[in-house]
Motif scaffolding. Structure first.
Motif, PDB file in Angstrom:
ATOM      1  N   LEU A 234      65.632  27.023 -15.066  1.00 54.03           N
ATOM      2  CA  LEU A 234      64.876  28.172 -14.586  1.00 54.03           C
ATOM      3  C   LEU A 234      63.815  28.518 -15.611  1.00 54.03           C
ATOM      4  O   LEU A 234      64.124  28.695 -16.797  1.00 54.03           O
ATOM      5  CB  LEU A 234      65.802  29.372 -14.376  1.00 54.03           C
ATOM      6  CG  LEU A 234      65.153  30.645 -13.825  1.00 54.03           C
ATOM      7  CD1 LEU A 234      64.667  30.440 -12.399  1.00 54.03           C
ATOM      8  CD2 LEU A 234      66.137  31.813 -13.902  1.00 54.03           C
ATOM      9  N   ILE A 235      62.556  28.602 -15.179  1.00 55.11           N
ATOM     10  CA  ILE A 235      61.474  28.991 -16.079  1.00 55.11           C
ATOM     11  C   ILE A 235      60.940  30.335 -15.592  1.00 55.11           C
ATOM     12  O   ILE A 235      60.716  30.534 -14.393  1.00 55.11           O
ATOM     13  CB  ILE A 235      60.384  27.902 -16.160  1.00 55.11           C
ATOM     14  CG1 ILE A 235      59.710  27.662 -14.821  1.00 55.11           C
ATOM     15  CG2 ILE A 235      60.999  26.600 -16.681  1.00 55.11           C
ATOM     16  CD1 ILE A 235      58.534  26.685 -14.890  1.00 55.11           C
ATOM     17  N   VAL A 236      60.742  31.263 -16.516  1.00 51.36           N
ATOM     18  CA  VAL A 236      60.612  32.671 -16.138  1.00 51.36           C
ATOM     19  C   VAL A 236      59.331  33.293 -16.684  1.00 51.36           C
ATOM     20  O   VAL A 236      59.056  33.235 -17.892  1.00 51.36           O
ATOM     21  CB  VAL A 236      61.816  33.490 -16.662  1.00 51.36           C
ATOM     22  CG1 VAL A 236      61.748  34.926 -16.147  1.00 51.36           C
ATOM     23  CG2 VAL A 236      63.133  32.839 -16.257  1.00 51.36           C
ATOM     24  N   HIS A 237      58.554  33.894 -15.774  1.00 52.52           N
ATOM     25  CA  HIS A 237      57.498  34.821 -16.171  1.00 52.52           C
ATOM     26  C   HIS A 237      58.208  36.145 -16.438  1.00 52.52           C
ATOM     27  O   HIS A 237      58.598  36.859 -15.509  1.00 52.52           O
ATOM     28  CB  HIS A 237      56.453  34.961 -15.064  1.00 52.52           C
ATOM     29  CG  HIS A 237      55.329  35.887 -15.415  1.00 52.52           C
ATOM     30  ND1 HIS A 237      54.009  35.498 -15.386  1.00 52.52           N
ATOM     31  CD2 HIS A 237      55.315  37.189 -15.807  1.00 52.52           C
ATOM     32  CE1 HIS A 237      53.232  36.517 -15.741  1.00 52.52           C
ATOM     33  NE2 HIS A 237      54.023  37.553 -16.002  1.00 52.52           N
ATOM     34  N   ALA A 238      58.375  36.467 -17.706  1.00 50.22           N
ATOM     35  CA  ALA A 238      59.275  37.547 -18.108  1.00 50.22           C
ATOM     36  C   ALA A 238      58.495  38.820 -18.443  1.00 50.22           C
ATOM     37  O   ALA A 238      58.112  39.064 -19.590  1.00 50.22           O
ATOM     38  CB  ALA A 238      60.124  37.106 -19.293  1.00 50.22           C
ATOM     39  N   GLU A 239      58.253  39.632 -17.427  1.00 48.23           N
ATOM     40  CA  GLU A 239      57.754  40.990 -17.609  1.00 48.23           C
ATOM     41  C   GLU A 239      58.559  41.890 -16.681  1.00 48.23           C
ATOM     42  O   GLU A 239      58.759  41.575 -15.506  1.00 48.23           O
ATOM     43  CB  GLU A 239      56.268  41.108 -17.264  1.00 48.23           C
ATOM     44  CG  GLU A 239      55.329  40.442 -18.259  1.00 48.23           C
ATOM     45  CD  GLU A 239      53.866  40.659 -17.889  1.00 48.23           C
ATOM     46  OE1 GLU A 239      53.185  41.443 -18.584  1.00 48.23           O
ATOM     47  OE2 GLU A 239      53.410  40.040 -16.896  1.00 48.23           O
TER      48      GLU A 239
END
Length: 446
Positions: free
Chosen positions: A183-188
């Motif tokens: 899982l690759i996450v745009h973390a905001e």
């Protein structure tokens, strides 16, 4: 000695973690021999690099938005991969948005692969997307060969790729962990974004609308999910150094967490972005100078694992919308072609060597993606090679770059290092003698 297709003789070549003179023999697109510079290979073609050049492995860029099909006016496989080749990038992995349809179904993946196969100048792999509607069916995309699954924890900016809420994120993590995906996450964290504030033309004010706390909170949520589910997770485009303590602690705990940052976060700082400079707008935003230096330190100590471009272009009318209004302009930086030069410029100024840059941009990215045939100059690996002139300086002009729309944050900046020739499996795809048209292969997860 072997009869081979090509030999490249280099006074300087990056091999086994050191720069030394060497000759590299290529046959059938693969490195089949490495010897002294004057080794007597019997080659159909021979190239000798000048003393001003270093033979490097091709860059493996694991974060590129090509946008085709559906938004091909923003970018396409022909233009994006031409830009890649011109910048010494020989492999890209395409993000599941902002194409229409996004890569959230097997059918959408097949459509994207069919388009890319006709146009790709370098090798191309694909990420899948984890959105609310695709949950429960991710295994099908995994089996079809995507490298993992991209999700957003805040609105993505395009309606066809909605973000995951906290409960949906946990469902995605459990589902992906069950088949050992990534899982690759745009973390905001959307709860920390100040969308009601109008930053106008002030880049510092825009950065304040997406504060450090948004990244920190989201990354804490990802780490908690990784701890509970065991899923392999990756933090995309880390902008905020404030999240580094949590990341270091998670890694010390042994959690399967990896992290990337991007050339624009390592190059620019908000205080030096001109008023109305929406070509620098990205999410998460470019922050202050101290933050930038902390990211460099985290690369040096291994907290940040790799660098990828997050090439995310758009048309000029979208990128410059509102005549410099950061609230209206599209967020995304086009930097694929200059990513290697930009990182080398910043790295060399801080005492790093080319071996460090290629570890972050080629060796680590290839290993992380499972591309064992990429990421180095070694017998048995693909002959993806770059003749790089590290001391050449140039002023970047957006109109000279190969990506589709002539807008980039790097326009007008002086960068160090130029890719003179790029070989993809021993075939010249950039530089004198470059072939025309598509040369790339479509990659699937090993």
């Amino acid at each position: 000695m072997l009869d081979v297709d090509l030999v490249i003789r280099a006074p300087r070549a990056l091999i086994d973690g050191e720069v030394r003179s060497a000759s590299v023999a290529v046959d059938g697109g693969v490195v089949v021999g490495i010897g002294p510079m004057a080794a007597p290979w019997n080659a159909a073609d021979e190239v000798t690099l000048g003393d001003d050049q270093v033979l490097l492995p091709g860059v493996v860029d694991t974060h590129v938005h090509v946008n085709e099909p559906g938004r091909t006016e923003w970018e396409g496989f022909a233009s994006a991969t031409a830009a890649a080749a011109a910048g010494g990038v020989t492999t890209i992995i395409d993000m599941p948005l902002n194409s229409i349809p996004p890569t959230t179904t097997v059918e959408a993946l097949a459509l994207k692969r069919a388009v890319a196969a006709q146009k790709a100048r370098v090798d191309v792999g694909f990420w899948g997307g984890a959105i609310p509607d695709s949950l429960g069916g991710l295994r099908l995309l995994h089996d079809a060969g995507v490298f993992g699954f991209k999700c957003f924890l805040a609105p993505s900016g395009v309606d066809e790729f909605p973000h995951l809420g906290p409960a949906q994120l946990r469902v995605a993590m459990e589902e992906i962990a069950a088949f050992d995906g990534r899982l690759i996450v745009h973390a905001e964290d959307p709860g920390h974004l100040h969308d009601g504030i109008a930053p106008g033309s002030d880049p510092v004010a825009f950065a304040a609308t997406r504060p450090d706390s948004a990244e920190v909170s989201a990354i804490e949520a990802v780490i908690g999910g990784v701890r509970d589910t065991g899923v392999r997770a990756h933090i995309l485009h880390l902008s905020s150094a404030a999240a580094l303590p949590e990341i270091r602690a998670a890694k010390a705990e042994g959690l399967p967490l990896t992290v990337e940052t991007c050339p624009h976060y390592l190059t620019f700082d908000a205080a030096h972005i001109p008023a109305g400079g929406t070509q620098y707008k990205c999410c998460p935003p470019i922050r202050d100078e101290a933050n930038r230096e902390a990211l460099w330190e985290a690369l040096a100590d291994g907290t940040i694992d790799l660098i990828a471009s997050d090439h995310s272009p758009a048309t000029a009318d979208l990128k410059l919308a509102g005549h410099g209004d950061f609230a209206q302009a599209w967020g995304g930086i086009a930097g694929l072609e200059v990513s290697l030069s930009a990182v080398w410029t910043g790295a060399s100024a801080r005492g790093h060597e080319l071996v460090d840059v290629m570890r972050w941009m080629s060796e680590a990215t290839a290993a992380w993606a499972g591309l064992d045939s990429k990421g180095g100059i070694a017998i048995g690996k693909d002959a993806d090679l770059v003749a790089f002139a590290p001391d050449d300086e140039r002023v970047v002009h957006a109109t000279d770059l190969h990506h589709k729309n002539p807008v980039t944050a790097f326009d007008g900046h002086v960068l160090r290092g130029v890719a003179r020739v790029t070989w993809l499996r021993g075939t010249v795809v950039h530089g004198p003698g470059a072939i025309e048209g598509a040369a790339g292969r479509l990659l699937t997860r090993p």
